[in-house]
Design an enzyme around this catalytic site. Structure first.
Site, short mmCIF file in Angstrom:
data_model
loop_
_atom_site.label_atom_id
_atom_site.label_comp_id
_atom_site.label_asym_id
_atom_site.label_seq_id
_atom_site.Cartn_x
_atom_site.Cartn_y
_atom_site.Cartn_z
N GLY A 10 -15.34 16.22 18.23
CA GLY A 10 -16.33 16.55 17.19
C GLY A 10 -15.83 17.63 16.26
O GLY A 10 -16.54 18.58 15.94
N ALA A 11 -14.58 17.46 15.79
CA ALA A 11 -13.90 18.56 15.09
C ALA A 11 -13.92 18.44 13.57
O ALA A 11 -13.26 19.21 12.89
CB ALA A 11 -12.46 18.69 15.59
N ARG A 13 -16.35 19.02 11.51
CA ARG A 13 -17.18 20.02 10.83
C ARG A 13 -17.66 21.07 11.84
O ARG A 13 -17.42 20.95 13.05
CB ARG A 13 -18.36 19.35 10.15
CG ARG A 13 -19.39 18.82 11.13
CD ARG A 13 -20.55 18.15 10.44
NE ARG A 13 -21.74 18.22 11.28
CZ ARG A 13 -22.89 17.61 11.01
NH1 ARG A 13 -23.01 16.88 9.94
NH2 ARG A 13 -23.93 17.74 11.82
N ASN A 88 -16.36 19.76 22.52
CA ASN A 88 -17.28 20.40 21.56
C ASN A 88 -18.34 19.45 21.02
O ASN A 88 -19.44 19.88 20.68
CB ASN A 88 -16.44 20.96 20.40
CG ASN A 88 -17.30 21.32 19.21
OD1 ASN A 88 -17.98 22.35 19.20
ND2 ASN A 88 -17.29 20.47 18.18
N SER A 140 -24.43 26.08 25.55
CA SER A 140 -25.38 26.70 24.61
C SER A 140 -26.19 27.75 25.37
O SER A 140 -26.38 27.63 26.59
CB SER A 140 -26.33 25.64 24.06
OG SER A 140 -27.44 26.24 23.42
N TYR A 153 -31.70 18.43 25.42
CA TYR A 153 -30.55 19.22 24.98
C TYR A 153 -30.25 20.33 25.99
O TYR A 153 -29.11 20.51 26.42
CB TYR A 153 -30.84 19.81 23.60
CG TYR A 153 -29.71 20.61 23.01
CD1 TYR A 153 -28.63 20.00 22.39
CD2 TYR A 153 -29.71 22.02 23.07
CE1 TYR A 153 -27.59 20.75 21.84
CE2 TYR A 153 -28.69 22.77 22.53
CZ TYR A 153 -27.63 22.13 21.91
OH TYR A 153 -26.60 22.88 21.37
N LYS A 157 -26.87 20.87 28.33
CA LYS A 157 -26.03 22.06 28.21
C LYS A 157 -25.99 22.85 29.53
O LYS A 157 -24.97 23.48 29.84
CB LYS A 157 -26.54 22.93 27.06
CG LYS A 157 -26.38 22.27 25.68
CD LYS A 157 -24.91 21.95 25.37
CE LYS A 157 -24.69 21.41 23.99
NZ LYS A 157 -23.26 21.14 23.71
N ILE A 186 -25.82 29.59 15.77
CA ILE A 186 -24.61 29.60 14.93
C ILE A 186 -24.91 28.81 13.66
O ILE A 186 -25.42 27.67 13.73
CB ILE A 186 -23.43 28.95 15.68
CG1 ILE A 186 -23.26 29.55 17.08
CG2 ILE A 186 -22.15 29.07 14.86
CD1 ILE A 186 -22.95 31.02 17.14
P1 NAD Z 1 -22.39 19.97 14.09
O1 NAD Z 1 -23.50 18.99 14.07
O2 NAD Z 1 -21.94 20.57 12.81
O3 NAD Z 1 -21.10 19.37 14.81
C1 NAD Z 1 -21.18 18.47 15.88
C2 NAD Z 1 -19.99 17.56 15.79
O4 NAD Z 1 -20.00 16.64 16.89
C3 NAD Z 1 -20.01 16.74 14.51
O5 NAD Z 1 -18.74 16.73 13.92
C4 NAD Z 1 -20.38 15.34 15.00
O6 NAD Z 1 -19.87 14.31 14.18
C5 NAD Z 1 -19.73 15.35 16.37
N1 NAD Z 1 -20.26 14.30 17.23
C6 NAD Z 1 -21.56 14.04 17.52
N2 NAD Z 1 -21.66 12.97 18.31
C7 NAD Z 1 -20.39 12.53 18.52
C8 NAD Z 1 -19.83 11.44 19.25
N3 NAD Z 1 -20.61 10.59 19.92
N4 NAD Z 1 -18.48 11.29 19.25
C9 NAD Z 1 -17.68 12.14 18.58
N5 NAD Z 1 -18.15 13.19 17.86
C10 NAD Z 1 -19.50 13.36 17.83
O7 NAD Z 1 -22.87 21.12 15.07
P2 NAD Z 1 -22.13 22.42 15.63
O8 NAD Z 1 -23.10 23.52 15.50
O9 NAD Z 1 -20.77 22.57 15.08
O10 NAD Z 1 -22.05 22.03 17.20
C11 NAD Z 1 -20.85 21.96 17.94
C12 NAD Z 1 -21.18 22.18 19.40
O11 NAD Z 1 -21.73 23.49 19.57
C13 NAD Z 1 -22.23 21.20 19.93
O12 NAD Z 1 -21.89 20.81 21.25
C14 NAD Z 1 -23.49 22.03 19.94
O13 NAD Z 1 -24.41 21.57 20.88
C15 NAD Z 1 -22.93 23.39 20.29
N6 NAD Z 1 -23.80 24.50 19.94
C16 NAD Z 1 -24.17 24.73 18.64
C17 NAD Z 1 -25.01 25.80 18.37
C18 NAD Z 1 -25.48 26.12 16.97
O14 NAD Z 1 -26.37 26.97 16.82
N7 NAD Z 1 -24.92 25.52 15.92
C19 NAD Z 1 -25.46 26.65 19.40
C20 NAD Z 1 -25.05 26.38 20.70
C21 NAD Z 1 -24.22 25.31 20.96
#
Ligand code: NAD
Length: 246
Positions: A10-11, A13, A88, A140, A153, A157, A186
């Site tokens: 999931g890299a 973005r 990720n 998370s 969710y 996590k 984040i």
């Molecule tokens: P985001 O939505 O910007 O990025 C998530 C990425 O995962 C995207 O690039 C998406 O295309 C990819 N993805 C989703 N489903 C997929 C699949 N089936 N196969 C391949 N790729 C897939 O969100 P983010 O904030 O960058 O989140 C990244 C990680 O951090 C996630 O696991 C999220 O749960 C975790 N997280 C985020 C926050 C926050 O506040 N943003 C807080 C705690 C944890």
């Protein structure tokens, strides 16, 4: 120069993009996994390539084990190994527990949790024989303390934390460290459906008086991937500005 290889799921973005970028800047070969966001992945690839870094992209839905297995094999073929795995990729859904459909439950659990099992299981085929590896699972704060309106969710996590702790014990003798990062709030696209006033309230509840950035998480991941963290395994590190202190 660091010649190690990192696979980041999931890299294209957000947090994954920041991790892939920082790892490339620090000399890792990086395989950028993406699923739907092909253009974003290509943009990142072109940017990092133009800066002279060793990167590649691979499209795979991490909730599908066949695609995952091909992706890890591709990584080995391109970069002759896998030293660091960052699980990720994830999705977030907001719903009252009683309104969560069976389909929505399955989607969240398979994307956020089963994917970690699939990618890790395949990567270990290479890490165990080489007697080294770093696995970094993105959990998370809601996996630590529970988040209302996102029980699925939070469940996924929390399970990642349990999996990481158990796996750390099993893999210690193989010199493989397994750790979790549990980010706080984040600022990424994942927060798009949260109103500004709610984000402001979260910011004010945070002792460091700001929300996190994807780079805050990437810095933590770089440390956990490096030799500087070789005695750390089975741990949860939570960059959250003091929002959750346990
Ligand atoms: P985001 O939505 O910007 O990025 C998530 C990425 O995962 C995207 O690039 C998406 O295309 C990819 N993805 C989703 N489903 C997929 C699949 N089936 N196969 C391949 N790729 C897939 O969100 P983010 O904030 O960058 O989140 C990244 C990680 O951090 C996630 O696991 C999220 O749960 C975790 N997280 C985020 C926050 C926050 O506040 N943003 C807080 C705690 C944890």
């Amino acid at each position: 120069m660091n010649k190690k290889t990192a696979l980041v799921t999931g890299a294209s973005r957000g947090i994954g993009k920041a991790i892939a970028t920082l790892f490339a800047e620090n000399g890792y070969n990086v395989l950028i996994n993406y699923n739907n966001s092909e253009q974003e992945a290509l943009d990142l690839y072109n940017e990092l390539k133009s800066r002279g870094f060793s990167v590649d992209t691979y499209k795979a839905d991490v909730s599908k084990k066949e695609e995952v297995n091909l992706m890890v094999n591709y990584c080995i073929g391109q970069f002759e190994g896998i030293d660091v795995l960052v699980n990720n990729a994830g999705i977030s859904k907001t719903n009252l527990f009683t309104d969560i459909s069976y389909e929505e439950w399955d989607e969240v659990i398979s994307t956020n949790l089963n994917s970690v099992f699939y990618v890790t299981k395949k990567a270990l085929q290479y890490m165990i024989p080489q007697m080294s590896g770093k696995i970094i699972n993105i959990s998370s704060i809601w996996g630590m303390v529970g988040g209302s309106y996102e029980v699925h969710y939070s469940t996924s996590k929390a399970a990642i934390i349990g999996m990481s702790k158990a796996l750390a014990k099993e893999l210690g003798p193989s010199n493989i460290q397994v750790n979790c990062i549990a980010p706080g709030v984040i600022q990424t696209d994942m927060l798009d459906n949260i109103e500004d006033y709610a984000l402001e309230a979260l910011r004010q509840e945070t002792p460091l008086m700001r929300l996190g950035t994807a780079e805050d998480i990437a810095n933590c991941a770089l440390f956990l991937a490096s030799d500087k963290s070789n005695f750390i395994t089975g741990q949860v590190i939570s960059p959250n500005g003091g929002f959750v202190i346990v």
